[in-house]
Write an enzyme that holds these catalytic residues in place. Structure first.
Site, PDB file in Angstrom:
ATOM      1  N   ASP A  89      36.225  30.730  42.273  1.00  0.00           N
ATOM      2  CA  ASP A  89      36.063  30.047  40.984  1.00  0.00           C
ATOM      3  C   ASP A  89      37.403  29.501  40.502  1.00  0.00           C
ATOM      4  O   ASP A  89      38.471  30.039  40.824  1.00  0.00           O
ATOM      5  CB  ASP A  89      35.402  30.940  39.919  1.00  0.00           C
ATOM      6  CG  ASP A  89      36.169  32.213  39.621  1.00  0.00           C
ATOM      7  OD1 ASP A  89      36.722  32.806  40.551  1.00  0.00           O
ATOM      8  OD2 ASP A  89      36.231  32.595  38.431  1.00  0.00           O
ATOM      9  N   ASP A 120      45.599  28.362  42.954  1.00  0.00           N
ATOM     10  CA  ASP A 120      44.846  29.534  42.453  1.00  0.00           C
ATOM     11  C   ASP A 120      43.360  29.312  42.682  1.00  0.00           C
ATOM     12  O   ASP A 120      42.669  28.850  41.803  1.00  0.00           O
ATOM     13  CB  ASP A 120      45.177  29.721  40.970  1.00  0.00           C
ATOM     14  CG  ASP A 120      44.634  31.021  40.417  1.00  0.00           C
ATOM     15  OD1 ASP A 120      44.149  31.842  41.201  1.00  0.00           O
ATOM     16  OD2 ASP A 120      44.674  31.194  39.200  1.00  0.00           O
ATOM     17  N   GLU A 154      36.436  35.451  38.934  1.00  0.00           N
ATOM     18  CA  GLU A 154      37.669  36.174  38.609  1.00  0.00           C
ATOM     19  C   GLU A 154      38.321  35.582  37.362  1.00  0.00           C
ATOM     20  O   GLU A 154      38.921  36.296  36.577  1.00  0.00           O
ATOM     21  CB  GLU A 154      38.657  36.102  39.781  1.00  0.00           C
ATOM     22  CG  GLU A 154      39.842  37.072  39.672  1.00  0.00           C
ATOM     23  CD  GLU A 154      41.016  36.510  38.877  1.00  0.00           C
ATOM     24  OE1 GLU A 154      41.891  37.287  38.453  1.00  0.00           O
ATOM     25  OE2 GLU A 154      41.073  35.283  38.664  1.00  0.00           O
ATOM     26  N   GLU A 155      38.153  34.278  37.173  1.00  0.00           N
ATOM     27  CA  GLU A 155      38.858  33.587  36.086  1.00  0.00           C
ATOM     28  C   GLU A 155      38.224  33.834  34.718  1.00  0.00           C
ATOM     29  O   GLU A 155      38.818  33.509  33.703  1.00  0.00           O
ATOM     30  CB  GLU A 155      38.894  32.071  36.356  1.00  0.00           C
ATOM     31  CG  GLU A 155      39.634  31.673  37.624  1.00  0.00           C
ATOM     32  CD  GLU A 155      41.143  31.828  37.497  1.00  0.00           C
ATOM     33  OE1 GLU A 155      41.613  32.388  36.496  1.00  0.00           O
ATOM     34  OE2 GLU A 155      41.841  31.408  38.436  1.00  0.00           O
ATOM     35  N   HIS A 375      46.409  26.637  37.001  1.00  0.00           N
ATOM     36  CA  HIS A 375      45.658  26.341  35.762  1.00  0.00           C
ATOM     37  C   HIS A 375      46.170  25.075  35.053  1.00  0.00           C
ATOM     38  O   HIS A 375      45.689  24.745  33.982  1.00  0.00           O
ATOM     39  CB  HIS A 375      45.697  27.517  34.760  1.00  0.00           C
ATOM     40  CG  HIS A 375      45.033  28.760  35.279  1.00  0.00           C
ATOM     41  ND1 HIS A 375      44.624  29.777  34.462  1.00  0.00           N
ATOM     42  CD2 HIS A 375      44.690  29.151  36.529  1.00  0.00           C
ATOM     43  CE1 HIS A 375      44.085  30.750  35.195  1.00  0.00           C
ATOM     44  NE2 HIS A 375      44.118  30.374  36.454  1.00  0.00           N
TER      45      HIS A 375
HETATM   46 ZN   LIG Z   1      43.506  33.502  40.612  1.00  0.00          ZN
END
Ligand SMILES: [Zn+2]
Length: 400
Positions: A89, A120, A154-155, A375
């Site tokens: 994700d 990420d 996870e995010e 991000h």
């Molecule tokens: Zn991550």
């Protein structure tokens, strides 16, 4: 002729390129939660490599449905297993107009692969798949099991992801000995830093209610701003600890302060402020909450009409944890040194990760790419660092 083709195929067997696979993963947009496309894509690749795969969909516990993938290849039923854990994700791309390229196109320019999830952490997943593929082509029957624990959450909530997969694994007798987590761990370049734990984190908001009045008559009012500032001073002056062997000292940092702004001659009725505490493994979250509440009672609590009242709100993001560095940390450090020339710092800095769930089952080490653009708009990873991370993972596999 057929003989020649077979021989050719054997010699030049197709290897999975970590760069191409990274691009393919970036091209499947996958926000947290229900996103079967990206999980199915990985399942198909791993099944072709001989893995036995299970798609695990969990929902409930006040959170949305999540697709997860468990994959295992253990031809000799070895009790020793190395798992790779990661998340497919990604966070939202933000304003697309600000991106140099479409965040889901996987464009390469000037040694950089751009896209949401590039650092990420889709490229790390690609590196692990690619390194396992290369390893198994030379070692088709390794004397340890290789597993994947991939979640698509996870995010965000992290409720129906890694935590529940681990519970499922325990029930189904899939043991983890060692676990690599592919979160981006390096501040500026590959090979600087691995993570063996993370600090805990709690966000607080405190609201002080005083008694509104005229600034000329403070004796018949109660200024909540004064109380809030006094409280903040007490909180900041209190040293939480001196740090531990693997952790920096815990820290409290203010993030916001505000009051009702009624005019320059009015003492307001309420003032509020926010702060965050990043704490090490010498505290549990509840210890920190108790300390903050105690300070509030001492400074702002009281009885009677002219006493301030306080309201404390908080949210625990994660407890501090440490996975004591043992055999895996050593193998990872040596592999890192061999490929990049650096001995990585064993760090516990940064935000929390799914390693906090895994550390109860296995020695876990986080090692991935550079987190500088995670991000952000124009997230990218360097092509040469993706290639080198694949080599680091391969070197780790060779030394388990
Ligand atoms: Zn991550």
């Amino acid at each position: 002729m057929l003989f020649l083709i077979n021989r050719f195929n054997k010699i030049f067997k197709y290897m999975i390129s970590p760069i191409e696979l990274s691009q393919q993963l970036i091209r499947i947009p996958s926000y947290s939660g229900d996103n079967p496309a990206v999980i199915n894509f990985l399942k198909d690749i791993l099944e072709k490599m001989g893995f036995s795969c299970q798609i695990l969909e969990f929902e409930g516990d006040n959170s949305y449905k999540v697709n997860n993938l468990h994959a295992i290849f253990n031809p000799n039923n070895s009790p020793t297993t190395l798992y790779f854990a990661g998340h497919t994700d990604v966070v939202k791309e933000g304003n697309i107009a600000e991106w140099k390229f479409d965040p889901f196109a996987g464009v390469i320019e000037d040694n950089k692969l751009f896209g949401r999830g590039a650092c990420d952490m889709k490229c790390a997943i690609a590196c692990f798949v690619s390194s396992v593929d290369e390893f198994l082509q030379k070692n088709p029957s390794p004397n340890f099991g290789i597993g994947f624990l991939i979640t698509n959450d996870e995010e965000s909530d992290s409720i129906n992801g890694t935590k529940k997969v681990l519970e499922w694994m325990q029930k189904n007798n899939h043991k983890i000995t060692y676990c690599l987590v592919g979160e981006p761990t390096n501040p500026t370049k590959l090979g600087e830093m691995i993570k063996i734990g993370r600090r805990g984190s709690i966000g607080f908001k405190i609201t002080i209610t005083g008694k509104q009045g005229h600034v000329a008559y403070p004796d018949i009012a109660l200024n909540p701003i004064t109380t809030l500032i006094n409280l903040f001073k007490v909180l900041k002056d209190q040293k939480l600890d001196n740090g531990t062997k693997f952790f920096d000292p815990s820290n409290l940092e203010f993030t916001h302060i505000e009051s009702q702004n009624l005019g320059s001659n009015v003492i307001p009725n309420q003032a509020w402020g926010s702060f965050n505490v990043r704490f090490n493994d010498s505290h549990k979250a509840q210890d920190i909450i108790n300390f903050v509440d105690f300070a509030c009672q001492k400074v702002a609590g009281g009885e009677g009409a002219f006493s301030a009242k306080y309201q404390l709100e908080y949210r625990i993001t994660g407890e501090a944890f440490l996975s004591k560095p043992q055999k895996l940390a050593e193998i990872v450090s040596l592999a890192n040194q061999k490929i990049t020339g650096n001995i990585p710092v064993q760090s516990t800095t940064g935000g929390t990760s799914d390693a906090r769930f895994i550390k109860d089952f296995a020695e876990v080490v986080e090692i991935g790419l550079v987190n500088e653009t995670a991000h952000k708009i124009n997230e990218f990873s360097k092509i040469n660092e993706i290639s080198d991370l694949q080599k680091i993972y391969l070197e780790i596999l060779k030394n388990i």
